[in-house]
Design an enzyme around this catalytic site. Structure first.
Site, PDB file in Angstrom:
ATOM      1  N   THR A  64       0.753  -1.382  -0.030  1.00  0.00           N
ATOM      2  CA  THR A  64      -0.018   0.063   0.013  1.00  0.00           C
ATOM      3  C   THR A  64       0.876   1.072  -0.065  1.00  0.00           C
ATOM      4  O   THR A  64       2.110   1.158   0.539  1.00  0.00           O
ATOM      5  CB  THR A  64      -0.739  -0.039   1.160  1.00  0.00           C
ATOM      6  OG1 THR A  64      -0.046  -0.083   2.382  1.00  0.00           O
ATOM      7  CG2 THR A  64      -1.826  -1.175   1.476  1.00  0.00           C
TER       8      THR A  64
ATOM      9  N   GLU B   2      -5.909  -3.132  -1.567  1.00  0.00           N
ATOM     10  CA  GLU B   2      -6.446  -4.413  -0.895  1.00  0.00           C
ATOM     11  C   GLU B   2      -7.631  -4.841  -1.749  1.00  0.00           C
ATOM     12  O   GLU B   2      -8.121  -6.103  -1.493  1.00  0.00           O
ATOM     13  CB  GLU B   2      -6.951  -4.109   0.496  1.00  0.00           C
ATOM     14  CG  GLU B   2      -5.856  -3.711   1.496  1.00  0.00           C
ATOM     15  CD  GLU B   2      -5.504  -2.086   1.573  1.00  0.00           C
ATOM     16  OE1 GLU B   2      -5.633  -1.319   0.365  1.00  0.00           O
ATOM     17  OE2 GLU B   2      -4.918  -1.576   2.457  1.00  0.00           O
TER      18      GLU B   2
ATOM     19  N   LYS C  66     -15.240  16.773  11.724  1.00  0.00           N
ATOM     20  CA  LYS C  66     -16.390  16.862  12.823  1.00  0.00           C
ATOM     21  C   LYS C  66     -16.294  17.918  13.476  1.00  0.00           C
ATOM     22  O   LYS C  66     -15.571  18.508  14.415  1.00  0.00           O
ATOM     23  CB  LYS C  66     -15.806  15.472  13.732  1.00  0.00           C
ATOM     24  CG  LYS C  66     -15.849  14.067  12.926  1.00  0.00           C
ATOM     25  CD  LYS C  66     -15.173  13.278  14.139  1.00  0.00           C
ATOM     26  CE  LYS C  66     -14.781  11.787  13.217  1.00  0.00           C
ATOM     27  NZ  LYS C  66     -13.175  12.234  12.917  1.00  0.00           N
TER      28      LYS C  66
ATOM     29  N   TRP D 103     -20.578  15.863  10.641  1.00  0.00           N
ATOM     30  CA  TRP D 103     -19.962  15.575   9.821  1.00  0.00           C
ATOM     31  C   TRP D 103     -19.915  16.591   8.587  1.00  0.00           C
ATOM     32  O   TRP D 103     -20.764  16.953   8.029  1.00  0.00           O
ATOM     33  CB  TRP D 103     -19.748  14.243   9.192  1.00  0.00           C
ATOM     34  CG  TRP D 103     -19.391  13.260  10.115  1.00  0.00           C
ATOM     35  CD1 TRP D 103     -19.035  13.400  11.603  1.00  0.00           C
ATOM     36  CD2 TRP D 103     -19.404  11.852   9.821  1.00  0.00           C
ATOM     37  NE1 TRP D 103     -18.430  12.191  11.870  1.00  0.00           N
ATOM     38  CE2 TRP D 103     -18.799  11.092  11.227  1.00  0.00           C
ATOM     39  CE3 TRP D 103     -19.684  10.981   8.883  1.00  0.00           C
ATOM     40  CZ2 TRP D 103     -18.567   9.870  11.142  1.00  0.00           C
ATOM     41  CZ3 TRP D 103     -19.481   9.664   8.889  1.00  0.00           C
ATOM     42  CH2 TRP D 103     -18.890   9.172  10.139  1.00  0.00           C
TER      43      TRP D 103
HETATM   44  P1  AMP Z   1      -4.556   2.777  -2.743  1.00  0.00           P
HETATM   45  O1  AMP Z   1      -4.649   1.381  -2.029  1.00  0.00           O
HETATM   46  O2  AMP Z   1      -3.413   3.543  -2.690  1.00  0.00           O
HETATM   47  O3  AMP Z   1      -5.332   2.545  -4.145  1.00  0.00           O
HETATM   48  O4  AMP Z   1      -5.842   3.777  -1.946  1.00  0.00           O
HETATM   49  C1  AMP Z   1      -7.019   3.407  -1.831  1.00  0.00           C
HETATM   50  C2  AMP Z   1      -8.050   4.463  -1.212  1.00  0.00           C
HETATM   51  O5  AMP Z   1      -8.027   5.465  -2.583  1.00  0.00           O
HETATM   52  C3  AMP Z   1      -9.494   4.101  -1.140  1.00  0.00           C
HETATM   53  O6  AMP Z   1      -9.413   3.680   0.215  1.00  0.00           O
HETATM   54  C4  AMP Z   1     -10.074   5.645  -1.074  1.00  0.00           C
HETATM   55  O7  AMP Z   1      -9.838   6.526  -0.161  1.00  0.00           O
HETATM   56  C5  AMP Z   1      -9.482   6.302  -2.147  1.00  0.00           C
HETATM   57  N1  AMP Z   1     -10.006   6.194  -3.474  1.00  0.00           N
HETATM   58  C6  AMP Z   1      -9.786   5.431  -4.794  1.00  0.00           C
HETATM   59  N2  AMP Z   1     -10.578   5.436  -5.704  1.00  0.00           N
HETATM   60  C7  AMP Z   1     -11.446   6.453  -5.270  1.00  0.00           C
HETATM   61  C8  AMP Z   1     -12.786   7.157  -5.923  1.00  0.00           C
HETATM   62  N3  AMP Z   1     -13.052   6.988  -6.880  1.00  0.00           N
HETATM   63  N4  AMP Z   1     -13.190   8.231  -5.237  1.00  0.00           N
HETATM   64  C9  AMP Z   1     -12.590   8.347  -3.846  1.00  0.00           C
HETATM   65  N5  AMP Z   1     -11.648   7.745  -3.241  1.00  0.00           N
HETATM   66  C10 AMP Z   1     -10.999   6.979  -4.043  1.00  0.00           C
END
Ligand code: AMP
Length: 554
Positions: free
Chosen positions: A190, A334, A448, A453
């Protein structure tokens, strides 16, 4: 009663074999910057993948051995994508945007035995080498700068090979072993904005099933009639599964290699004429500015998958006007990563406001991904489009644990996995009765204020629809009276002056409630970004805490 069906394991080698045999004439095009792009058919990529596997075997790579890649998106990286898992080893894609300490931690944690590196990235690899006790071989693809190449050759304890020499003269077929489909095929860490990076080990089975989903008409819906421009890096969740999906249906691939600036991307689109492309919003914001300054013929590109961060409505509108239809998608490292894709239901009228609203959601759950919302008290919330809670997901391509390191056991931290085995995404939002997810925030980014929120994403989207604002990021800051209040940081377009009162009025006219309007504002030169181009709010919060932002109150 058990079924009477065959039990063929779902393996990456099966995808490769199919791509080579049925879609052998589909092409992987790699951009070279100057002159002709490099072109290789799937049949050639398959033959070279077999040669690479023979070469790696000679270097001592056996089943379960971790082979790292520090590479751009290119044909050689696709060859590694197929060769390494198909021979039973584990592909570990290293994120070339990470700082040295994190890269070194990750490569050591994963236990990389061999690393394949692009010549242009040898300089990045050198500082890691003293720290990787398991590393035995480095294979360099493409020319390295003279001094970096010489420094690499001088490193003791590691043998250096040239990629083409490793392949040369070897058999172009390989007897891919019949593996257990639940074995790890590839490993990706990640790139989160908090804590140590965590490893997710995708299985052959999860990759196979996820690739089928990528290709479905309700997801990316791409076929051998398409040329897909894969900007999302191969080191970021397997390029959203595109290389594997491509070998399933013959989708042609256009790989940008290291030419990721808006100018070269625009040129690539004009010259090679891709029909589909995938990347995070930041890339598309850059391309939009480039195309506004220097219009080009980008008419071939009719379908754009945007994900990784919320797609601002203004960006979607601007792309619609250019004839590029944006499909918004949500996912995480994930989740392989495809979770939801925002294809509107057939019942809504094309071009209507209702359709646009559907397209702006994060999308609809496919059959392979189950979602649920958990409220602040741990209760499951209804899918009514208004109850907001933390999203949890489960399914055959969703992680059930994190990789525990080459010598460790898998871990299931309680803040990431529920007791009954669902993944806690850390994303907060609502789900409509017809299964469309709308995210309002990251759990840690939500503001918050006085027990209510405020969605930072909603404020950012409204701000970015103002003509003076190039980018905007909103973070929570402590407030004596309300607990937290929003701080709006904005990047102004060239020549625009900071008029926060006007921006407040713009937010109000976009439906933001009075009590949600930020009173704290700051102009910044650029929104800090993570290694994969997402807004890095942790850095902004840190700058605020250090007093490094010039905050004005209105
Ligand atoms: P990563 O593991 O680096 O791909 O990050 C995943 C995170 O990116 C997710 O848990 C979201 O918070 C954010 N994310 C991915 N796609 C979107 C989307 N279309 N809109 C908003 N947030 C997103």
């Amino acid at each position: 009663m058990f079924s009477t069906m065959q039990d063929a394991p779902l393996l990456v080698s099966r995808i490769l074999r199919h791509g080579v045999r049925v879609h052998g004439s589909s092409t992987v095009i790699t951009w070279t910057g100057a002159g002709e792009a490099q072109r290789r058919t799937f049949a050639e990529v398959g033959a070279r993948a077999a040669q690479l596997a023979h070469g790696l075997r000679e270097l001592g790579v056996g089943e379960g051995d971790v082979t790292g890649t520090l590479m751009w998106n290119n044909a050689e990286h696709v060859e590694a994508y197929f060769a390494v898992p198909s021979m039973g080893a584990v592909l570990h894609t290293l994120n070339l945007r990470l700082p040295t300490e994190q890269l070194s931690y990750i490569a050591r944690h994963a236990g990389d035995k061999v690393i394949l590196v692009n010549g242009s990235l040898v300089g990045l690899l050198l500082p890691l080498l003293g720290n990787l006790p398991r590393l035995e071989h480095v294979v360099v693809s493409g020319a390295a700068a003279d001094d970096a190449g010489a420094a690499l050759a001088a490193v003791s304890g590691v043998q250096v090979h040239e990629y083409e020499e490793l392949l040369a003269g070897r058999p172009t077929v390989y007897d891919w072993p019949e593996l257990d489909e639940r074995r790890a095929a590839s490993l990706c860490y990640t790139s989160g904005t908090t804590g140590e990076p965590k490893g997710v080990a995708y299985s052959h089975r999860s990759i196979y099933l996820h690739s089928m989903q990528v290709n479905m008409a309700e997801s990316m819906g791409i076929t051998d009639a398409d040329l897909s421009l894969v900007i999302v890096p191969q080191f970021h969740c397997n390029s959203w599964g595109l290389p594997h999906a491509a070998f399933m249906t013959g989708v042609n691939l256009l790989m940008p290699d290291r030419f990721l600036q808006p100018g070269p991307i625009a040129e690539m689109i004009e010259r090679e004429r891709p029909t589909h492309a995938a990347a995070v919003p930041t890339i598309w914001q850059g391309l939009l500015a480039e195309l506004t300054a220097k219009p080009r013929d980008v008419s071939s590109l009719t379908q754009v998958t945007i994900g990784g961060s919320a797609c601002p409505p203004a960006l979607m509108k601007a792309f619609d006007e250019l004839g590029m239809r944006v499909f918004h998608a949500w996912g995480m490292t994930e989740t392989s990563p495809l979770g939801t894709v925002a294809r509107p239901p057939a019942k809504v009228a094309p071009g209507s406001d209702e359709e646009f609203a559907y397209r702006l959601t994060q999308g609809r759950f496919p059959a392979g991904v189950e979602g649920r919302l958990i409220g602040p008290g741990g209760e499951e919330l209804p899918w009514d489009g208004t109850s907001a809670g933390e999203l949890e997901v489960r399914g055959p391509w969703i992680a059930g644990a994190y990789f525990g390191g080459v010598e460790g056991e898998p871990t299931r931290p309680a803040d990431k996995f529920s007791e009954d085995g669902w993944l806690k995404t850390g994303d907060v939002g609502t789900i409509s009765p017809d299964g469309y997810l709308t995210l309002t925030d990251r759990a840690k980014d939500v503001i918050k204020s006085g027990g209510e929120w405020i969605s930072s994403v909603e404020l950012e989207n409204a701000l970015m629809s103002h003509p003076d604002v190039a980018e905007a990021a909103v973070v929570a800051v402590p407030d004596e009276k309300w607990g937290e209040r929003p701080l709006a940081t904005v990047v102004l377009r060239e020549g625009a002056a900071a008029d926060f009162v006007a921006l407040q009025a713009h937010l109000a006219s976009n439906g933001i409630a009075r009590w949600q309007l930020p009173e704290r504002w700051a102009v910044i030169a650029e929104v800090p970004k993570t290694s994969v181009g997402k807004f890095d709010k942790k850095v902004l919060r840190g700058r605020f805490a250090e007093g490094a932002l010039k905050v004005e109150r209105v």
